[in-house]
Design an enzyme around this catalytic site. Sequence first.
Site, PDB file in Angstrom:
ATOM      1  N   CYS A  84       0.837  -1.204   0.000  1.00  0.00           N
ATOM      2  CA  CYS A  84       0.000   0.000   0.000  1.00  0.00           C
ATOM      3  C   CYS A  84       0.875   1.259   0.000  1.00  0.00           C
ATOM      4  O   CYS A  84       1.590   1.508  -0.963  1.00  0.00           O
ATOM      5  CB  CYS A  84      -0.969  -0.035   1.170  1.00  0.00           C
ATOM      6  SG  CYS A  84      -2.346   1.133   0.987  1.00  0.00           S
TER       7      CYS A  84
ATOM      8  N   HIS B  47      -3.634  -5.481   1.146  1.00  0.00           N
ATOM      9  CA  HIS B  47      -3.470  -5.760   2.569  1.00  0.00           C
ATOM     10  C   HIS B  47      -3.876  -7.208   2.837  1.00  0.00           C
ATOM     11  O   HIS B  47      -4.878  -7.689   2.312  1.00  0.00           O
ATOM     12  CB  HIS B  47      -4.352  -4.828   3.410  1.00  0.00           C
ATOM     13  CG  HIS B  47      -3.887  -3.414   3.424  1.00  0.00           C
ATOM     14  ND1 HIS B  47      -2.708  -3.036   4.029  1.00  0.00           N
ATOM     15  CD2 HIS B  47      -4.443  -2.286   2.903  1.00  0.00           C
ATOM     16  CE1 HIS B  47      -2.557  -1.731   3.892  1.00  0.00           C
ATOM     17  NE2 HIS B  47      -3.586  -1.248   3.218  1.00  0.00           N
TER      18      HIS B  47
END
Length: 510
Positions: A344, A442
């Site tokens: 991310c 994630h």
Amino acid sequence: MTTTLLVAGTASHVGKSTVVAGLCRRLASEGVDAAPFKAQTMSNNAHAAVCVGKDAAYGEIGVAQYVQARAAGVVPTTDHNPVLLKPRGDAESQVLIDGRPGGHVSAGDYYEHRWERAREAAVAAYERLAADHDVIVAEGAGSIAEINLQHRDLANVETARFGDAEILLVGDIERGGVFASLYGTLELLPEDVRDRVAGLVVNKFRGDRSLLADGIEELEARTGVPVLGVLPHDDPGLPEEDSLSLPAREGSAVRGGEDGVAESRAVTIAVPRLPRLSNATDLDPLARVPGVRVAIRSPDATLADADAVVLPGTKNTVDDLLALREAGFDERLRAFDGPIVGICGGYQLLGQELRGADREGTGEHENLRGFGLLPVVTRFGDEKTIRQVIRTVEGAGPIDGASGTATGYEIHAGETRVERPLPAPIGPDSAATEGVLGTYLHGVFHAESVREAFVEAVFECAGRERQGGDAESPSPFDRAAELVEGIDLRKAVDLERVENGSDRLRSPDQ
């Protein structure tokens, strides 16, 4: 009629999240239709969940509430955590109501202009949950006895009142002074809230419980409130709600590596302790692998003893880029020759450039150089991506050999474009070179194939022979349920009425 139990604490980090998860699992295992609830959370550890009350498919909730919902065997939704505050620096937080972002505000602005709206959303979410479940296990925030905040304490005082809740008050004996903490907390509660306290719980106890007998007897005599449980010190392996378990910027900490594997045969994965680090739970699957140490270190720490580096997510990529550069981390990372993974915000940091940086950061930088380890460019705008995804895995770079699928979620501002053809091992918005991987996913290391391939690459690069694979362990939900078996729950919740009056008794989703 729904029964509500509020698990409140004498302070932050006394174990409320684990107790709620354990109670949710325990109730579900007994056939009770239970659901978690936390009116307001402040955390950068968020998870995508089904969005309720908005047009969007997914929204964000605190990772603890996501875990608690799974422990209860229910689909995680934004009703389980209707108000989420995500700190971003400069004394500001992003406010998310019903899972969707609603701007950045200071604490003063939040309480003056947003709090009433937040309370309305919390009450509506609670009422929807109460209509669908027999027991709501609510989690408080911090201490329930913050007398300067009690008139606007959404997660504690307000939840107790609008939920007509019984309260279980938890104190942490490992901190010391647990009797004083429990007694003092009771004394500082508003009278109507104190009357709701059904029992006290002493958490994180090590040793012979008989040594507490005199203290418990005295505490019960002074307060008139029974001690319903003394819970052992244990870590069932649930994700942390916030970053309190991580070191301060100048400190360091190690997860994993306590599995009997000789230190000389273990590998170390270094993780910079970003000032605005988020979703640190992405590291948990690696820390559970025998022979793997996840070392969370300050940005100015050496990488000389590291065998791999993982850059985690961040709530503010731009400001953390500047902080890492000031600490000289980017130079040390470019000189590092082991496997590197960015997740991310960590992925964005690895790129060539951040454009529209003034939209993401708290300064006035329009464009900033990234670390330059991947030929990608990230542009920030007004939109935010929140979704749950399943990605096809086609191993390359640090996860060469991985295959199958990886399931997880994406929560990010900015879109990343690859500047030249590269392998995309975890879907179209990922990129990899021989030694570097960037992904927005994630939970990527929860995928066994990805985790195994990365760990094998780390051992190979370190020149060490790996000792065995992943260790089998009981479900963390079941371990949490066992942990709270010591709570005499029937003295806090009228389970007999629930069991006799419900047509929704069921078993949890394993």
